[in-house]
Design an enzyme around this catalytic site. Sequence first.
Site, PDB file in Angstrom:
ATOM      1  N   SER A  10       0.979  -1.263   0.054  1.00 45.38           N
ATOM      2  CA  SER A  10      -0.060  -0.278  -0.057  1.00 45.38           C
ATOM      3  C   SER A  10       0.885   1.296  -0.121  1.00 45.38           C
ATOM      4  O   SER A  10       1.606   1.497   0.706  1.00 45.38           O
ATOM      5  CB  SER A  10      -0.891  -0.170   1.248  1.00 45.38           C
ATOM      6  OG  SER A  10      -1.610   1.309   1.481  1.00 45.38           O
ATOM      7  N   ASP A  35      -4.866   3.558  -1.756  1.00 51.48           N
ATOM      8  CA  ASP A  35      -6.109   3.883  -0.924  1.00 51.48           C
ATOM      9  C   ASP A  35      -6.761   5.090  -1.162  1.00 51.48           C
ATOM     10  O   ASP A  35      -6.056   6.177  -0.895  1.00 51.48           O
ATOM     11  CB  ASP A  35      -5.476   3.831   0.545  1.00 51.48           C
ATOM     12  CG  ASP A  35      -5.109   2.441   0.963  1.00 51.48           C
ATOM     13  OD1 ASP A  35      -6.037   1.308   1.010  1.00 51.48           O
ATOM     14  OD2 ASP A  35      -3.915   2.134   1.513  1.00 51.48           O
ATOM     15  N   MET A  37      -9.331   7.713   0.118  1.00 59.24           N
ATOM     16  CA  MET A  37     -10.108   8.182   0.944  1.00 59.24           C
ATOM     17  C   MET A  37     -10.875   9.477   0.933  1.00 59.24           C
ATOM     18  O   MET A  37     -10.312  10.502   0.266  1.00 59.24           O
ATOM     19  CB  MET A  37      -9.343   8.051   2.285  1.00 59.24           C
ATOM     20  CG  MET A  37      -8.750   6.804   2.626  1.00 59.24           C
ATOM     21  SD  MET A  37      -7.617   7.075   4.121  1.00 59.24           S
ATOM     22  CE  MET A  37      -6.647   5.310   4.238  1.00 59.24           C
ATOM     23  N   HIS A  66      -8.387   0.560  -3.614  1.00 57.59           N
ATOM     24  CA  HIS A  66      -9.492   0.360  -2.653  1.00 57.59           C
ATOM     25  C   HIS A  66     -10.098   1.902  -2.161  1.00 57.59           C
ATOM     26  O   HIS A  66      -9.363   2.749  -1.980  1.00 57.59           O
ATOM     27  CB  HIS A  66      -8.362   0.141  -1.534  1.00 57.59           C
ATOM     28  CG  HIS A  66      -9.236  -0.027  -0.084  1.00 57.59           C
ATOM     29  ND1 HIS A  66      -8.634  -0.243   0.868  1.00 57.59           N
ATOM     30  CD2 HIS A  66     -10.596  -0.371   0.138  1.00 57.59           C
ATOM     31  CE1 HIS A  66      -9.616  -0.423   2.096  1.00 57.59           C
ATOM     32  NE2 HIS A  66     -10.900  -0.102   1.275  1.00 57.59           N
ATOM     33  N   MET A  68     -12.311   4.058  -0.509  1.00 56.06           N
ATOM     34  CA  MET A  68     -13.003   4.167   0.798  1.00 56.06           C
ATOM     35  C   MET A  68     -13.744   5.551   0.747  1.00 56.06           C
ATOM     36  O   MET A  68     -13.180   6.619   1.156  1.00 56.06           O
ATOM     37  CB  MET A  68     -11.831   4.108   2.024  1.00 56.06           C
ATOM     38  CG  MET A  68     -11.308   3.027   2.460  1.00 56.06           C
ATOM     39  SD  MET A  68      -9.703   3.022   3.087  1.00 56.06           S
ATOM     40  CE  MET A  68      -8.707   3.111   1.810  1.00 56.06           C
ATOM     41  N   PHE A 143      -6.542   4.867   8.371  1.00 55.73           N
ATOM     42  CA  PHE A 143      -5.007   5.100   8.350  1.00 55.73           C
ATOM     43  C   PHE A 143      -4.363   3.857   8.388  1.00 55.73           C
ATOM     44  O   PHE A 143      -4.644   2.692   8.747  1.00 55.73           O
ATOM     45  CB  PHE A 143      -5.148   5.582  10.085  1.00 55.73           C
ATOM     46  CG  PHE A 143      -6.010   6.717  10.352  1.00 55.73           C
ATOM     47  CD1 PHE A 143      -5.464   8.032   9.879  1.00 55.73           C
ATOM     48  CD2 PHE A 143      -7.326   6.796  10.697  1.00 55.73           C
ATOM     49  CE1 PHE A 143      -6.270   9.227  10.164  1.00 55.73           C
ATOM     50  CE2 PHE A 143      -8.027   7.737  10.832  1.00 55.73           C
ATOM     51  CZ  PHE A 143      -7.745   9.229  10.648  1.00 55.73           C
ATOM     52  N   GLY A 144      -3.036   4.028   8.020  1.00 55.17           N
ATOM     53  CA  GLY A 144      -2.197   3.021   7.938  1.00 55.17           C
ATOM     54  C   GLY A 144      -1.602   2.930   9.192  1.00 55.17           C
ATOM     55  O   GLY A 144      -1.869   3.953  10.378  1.00 55.17           O
ATOM     56  N   GLY A 176      -4.594  -4.363   6.460  1.00 52.36           N
ATOM     57  CA  GLY A 176      -4.563  -3.567   7.765  1.00 52.36           C
ATOM     58  C   GLY A 176      -3.631  -4.136   8.728  1.00 52.36           C
ATOM     59  O   GLY A 176      -4.098  -5.591   9.209  1.00 52.36           O
ATOM     60  N   GLY A 197       1.157  -1.998   4.262  1.00 58.32           N
ATOM     61  CA  GLY A 197       1.697  -0.383   3.876  1.00 58.32           C
ATOM     62  C   GLY A 197       2.883  -0.336   4.688  1.00 58.32           C
ATOM     63  O   GLY A 197       4.073  -0.471   4.244  1.00 58.32           O
TER      64      GLY A 197
HETATM   65  C1  DX5 Z   1      -6.379   1.506   5.812  1.00 58.02           C
HETATM   66  C2  DX5 Z   1      -5.880   1.174   4.471  1.00 58.02           C
HETATM   67  C3  DX5 Z   1      -4.775   0.331   4.224  1.00 58.02           C
HETATM   68  C4  DX5 Z   1      -3.607   0.642   4.817  1.00 58.02           C
HETATM   69  C5  DX5 Z   1      -2.734  -0.179   5.306  1.00 58.02           C
HETATM   70  O1  DX5 Z   1      -7.411   2.167   5.666  1.00 58.02           O
HETATM   71  O2  DX5 Z   1      -6.984   0.501   3.607  1.00 58.02           O
HETATM   72  O3  DX5 Z   1      -4.497  -0.302   2.955  1.00 58.02           O
HETATM   73  O4  DX5 Z   1      -2.652   1.483   3.963  1.00 58.02           O
HETATM   74  O5  DX5 Z   1      -1.712   0.183   6.013  1.00 58.02           O
HETATM   75  P1  DX5 Z   1      -0.689  -0.843   7.102  1.00 58.02           P
HETATM   76  O6  DX5 Z   1      -0.321  -2.030   6.411  1.00 58.02           O
HETATM   77  O7  DX5 Z   1       0.469   0.065   7.681  1.00 58.02           O
HETATM   78  O8  DX5 Z   1      -1.634  -1.284   8.022  1.00 58.02           O
HETATM   79 ZN    ZN Z   2      -6.508  -0.201   1.823  1.00 55.45          ZN
END
Ligand code: DX5
Ligand code: ZN
Length: 226
Positions: A10, A35, A37, A66, A68, A143-144, A176, A197
Amino acid sequence: MQQPIMISPSILAADFLNLGRDIDAVSNADYIHVDVMDGHFVPNLSYGTTIVEAAKRATRIPLDVHMMVSNPDETVDWYVDAGADLISVHVEAARDLPAIVTHLHERGVKAGVVINPATPVEVLEDVIELVDLVLVMSVNPGFGGQGFIEGTYDKVRALSAICSRREVGPIIEVDGGVSLSNARALAAAGAQMLVAGSAVFKSPDPASIVREMRELASLGLECKKA
Ligand code: DX5
Ligand code: ZN
């Protein structure tokens, strides 16, 4: 040929001043996860079509978008036009999921459905036969860098069971908090595609994390088959 286990780093965790460099650093990935958002469906705003277009120019690796967003029915085409190869929309946001899936297929793009941690897998019964992929969120989206929700394993197992019973085989993706410490168990539960990510891009050697994650998950897959 589709790999048995696919890794989708990600870019939310990438360095945006050096996005091309960071995408190059994961040239062994199967997909690049983007992602989107909207600051409404999730409490954070990330990026939209400009980053999808830029990523498309930067790599031949397919883009896993993805969404959101609250209004996927109205906006999926933006991301098809920008170069997405696979688009996943949240079941909690889509008004007419079968119509979105049909439309994406007509436009030559793979279609996925995403479920939040609080959404039970049973809501997928009606669409499971239509989609190419089901994305199971293992954190609350937005959030990551969040901690992995342990209940995800049971959810992936339950989803696998539904797929077997219905004799359908959408790719099962998990997103996630995925890292080298849970990749093997996730694959053993039935996950085939892992989004990561922070684990990938916060590492000094992102390609080696992609490779190790795929190797560990492949071991889990062997356990599942055994
Ligand atoms: C969260 C995102 C994920 C995020 C994952 O809302 O959909 O794709 O980038 O990040 P990590 O791997 O750091 O949890
Ligand atoms: Zn994602």
